[in-house]
Enzyme design. Structure first.
Site, PDB file in Angstrom:
ATOM      1  CD  GLU A  52       1.046   0.381   2.999  1.00 41.16           C
ATOM      2  OE1 GLU A  52       0.768   1.763   2.837  1.00 41.16           O
ATOM      3  OE2 GLU A  52       1.942  -0.223   3.334  1.00 41.16           O
ATOM      4  CD  GLU A  61       7.629   1.425  -1.586  1.00 40.34           C
ATOM      5  OE1 GLU A  61       8.211   0.583  -2.112  1.00 40.34           O
ATOM      6  OE2 GLU A  61       7.922   2.582  -1.628  1.00 40.34           O
TER       7      GLU A  61
END
Lengths: 325, 325
Positions: free
Chosen positions: A148, A291
């Site tokens: 994310e 991420e």
């Protein structure tokens, strides 16, 4: 082999075997899904970075220049990116193979003042995640890692974890990315205030996830549900990704058997969420980037766990003597 | 990137950079060295398996059927095996590319009754490891993982760790591979007795490593010294491999900067040895197989750490906004 000698590596292999309904499971290939959205709470000064960075990083993922891209190449994994509600998406980024544009809105509202989103938007964010699963999870994919990006999303995750587990703001709020002592105290106060502000209006899970949620987090919860329904292992990354796992598990408790926790990050809420899911992470690297970086690092280990069940000689097949008693 | 966001992954990258004297380090390719030898202490009933298994497993490594071979294939690493003193080497196994035969003797003596080996044999075992480094570590090798096989060697490792760190037998003796409560208590007594028996004769490090050592452990210490001298990262695996690292560090303290601890195993002596080396392991998988399996699982992470320093875009190069204050 001797009992217990491969420890949790064998457990991962067995988990793959159970999910895939085979004695010869595969832990590869893997897809890393990076969902991005902006957070109204960023207005409250909870991050060291401006909201523009969310969209700039989306561009970086699409170009292949971010940490998660480098780690994905090493792991032989595919990276897919989705805009679930990025405020400032750089010009020229359109829906194509590696980028899905399915924004619910241009970021959430500031949950100190009003609900982050409506209940309808919360449903739509989960649905968007389910649709991403249908779009991205090809037949051969065996593992999906949840990544994310969203400036302010450690604050959103902290509020969600506190709301869903009953933990206090002090137990769940950490420094996020590059936050000093002063801003840390400020973040704790914001989460405590938000919980107090919304609690009188919250009767169920959906009230909470709409009022203090984030689009990318709900999208990841939907993607996790989709992956599990397709017989795919779901790898949780840091505190935000694990919050998505927690939401998915509240919606569908049996999904927990599809989860693997990649690493333990330094955000205190991460451990609270992992404990609520009864998951023990396999890596200890003090990563705080998100991420999907921690999940990406766990992928070769998962692939290896599958390999062992398929390819390793047994004591019998290799002609090794057994225990003497 | 944001400060601290890649945690210990960045530290590993920096360690590679420092060892290789470059800002663009490589964490690949890797060699996994599996050194094998037998232990006279196995006569005392410390293992659930007979000594024959040491040689049988050497044959299994050479055939490529063991867990370490499977994990090495996934990591793209080379496996090399050496006989430093295997009692029963299966017929037909001769020195060739993947197997080095350099036995110091056909196993050590039972250190409950006499020194495991002479000081001269201890020197020769270390020298054999140095020679293996010259033979195996080609110019492009960037990482060497230390693996081992030897029935009885968790007892030898426990005695060495206690002798070198001053820890008690109770602090260092674990269950090894497949040992029950009764045999565990027996192992503790054996290590305590051995320390008491040899202590009056031990003035220095060499006395201890000869009296309670093992050929494969000393060989690995020599191999670690060779690797470090060639600018190669040395990955420690379980308790036995870490004991070899501890010996190498006592012989040459500056080697510690070349060490990376792959995982924490369940043997209590492992943590004692890691603490003595001030190393924090990166994996938590409860592996107790040895062979270099834990080190093999860390190899893709080390390779990825090098990749990040070479290939990741910076905030500046990717046009990402910096902190707002």
């Amino acid at each position: 082999m001797p009992p217990g000698s491969l420890g949790r590596l064998l457990e991962i292999g067995r988990q793959l075997a159970a999910i895939q309904c085979t004695e010869r499971p595969e832990g590869h290939p893997a897809l890393i899904a990076v969902l991005a959205a902006d957070h109204g709470i960023a207005e409250a000064g909870v991050s060291a970075y401006p909201s523009e960075v969310t969209g700039q990083m989306v561009a970086n993922y699409v170009r292949g220049g971010a940490a998660v891209n480098v780690l994905a190449r090493r792991a032989g994994a595919i990276v897919r990116v989705a805009d679930l509600g990025v405020k400032h998406l750089p010009a020229g980024l359109t829906d194509h193979d590696s980028l899905a544009t399915c924004p619910i809105a241009g970021g959430t509202a500031n949950f100190l003042e009003r609900p982050a989103m409506s209940r309808v938007e919360a449903y739509r964010a989960i649905e968007a995640g389910l649709a991403l699963g249908d779009r991205w999870i090809r037949d051969d994919i065996r593992v999906v890692a949840l990544g994310e990006m969203g400036i302010g999303n450690t604050t959103t995750a902290a509020a969600l974890i506190a709301a869903l587990t009953g933990a206090s703001a002090r137990d769940v709020v950490g420094r996020g990315t590059g936050v000093d002592d002063h801003r840390w105290e400020h973040k704790r106060g914001i989460v405590a205030d938000a919980l107090e502000f919304h609690a009188p209006h919250c009767d169920d899970l959906w009230d909470w996830i709409a009022r203090v949620g984030g689009f990318e987090i709900l999208g990841l919860a939907g993607l996790a549900l989709s992956a599990a329904s397709k017989g795919v292992l779901v790898v949780l990354d840091g505190v935000i990704s694990t919050t998505a796992g927690l939401i998915a598990a509240r919606l569908c408790p049996s999904i927990r058997g599809h989860f693997l926790a990649a690493h333990l990050g330094p955000e205190p809420g991460h451990r609270v969420a992992l404990d609520a899911l009864a998951l023990i992470p396999i890596l200890n690297l003090e990563l705080r980037l998100g991420e999907g970086t921690g999940a990406a690092l766990a992928l070769p280990i998962i692939a290896a766990a599958g390999d062992l069940l398929r390819d390793m000689a047994t004591f019998e097949s290799a002609g090794i003597s057994g225990p003497t008693d």
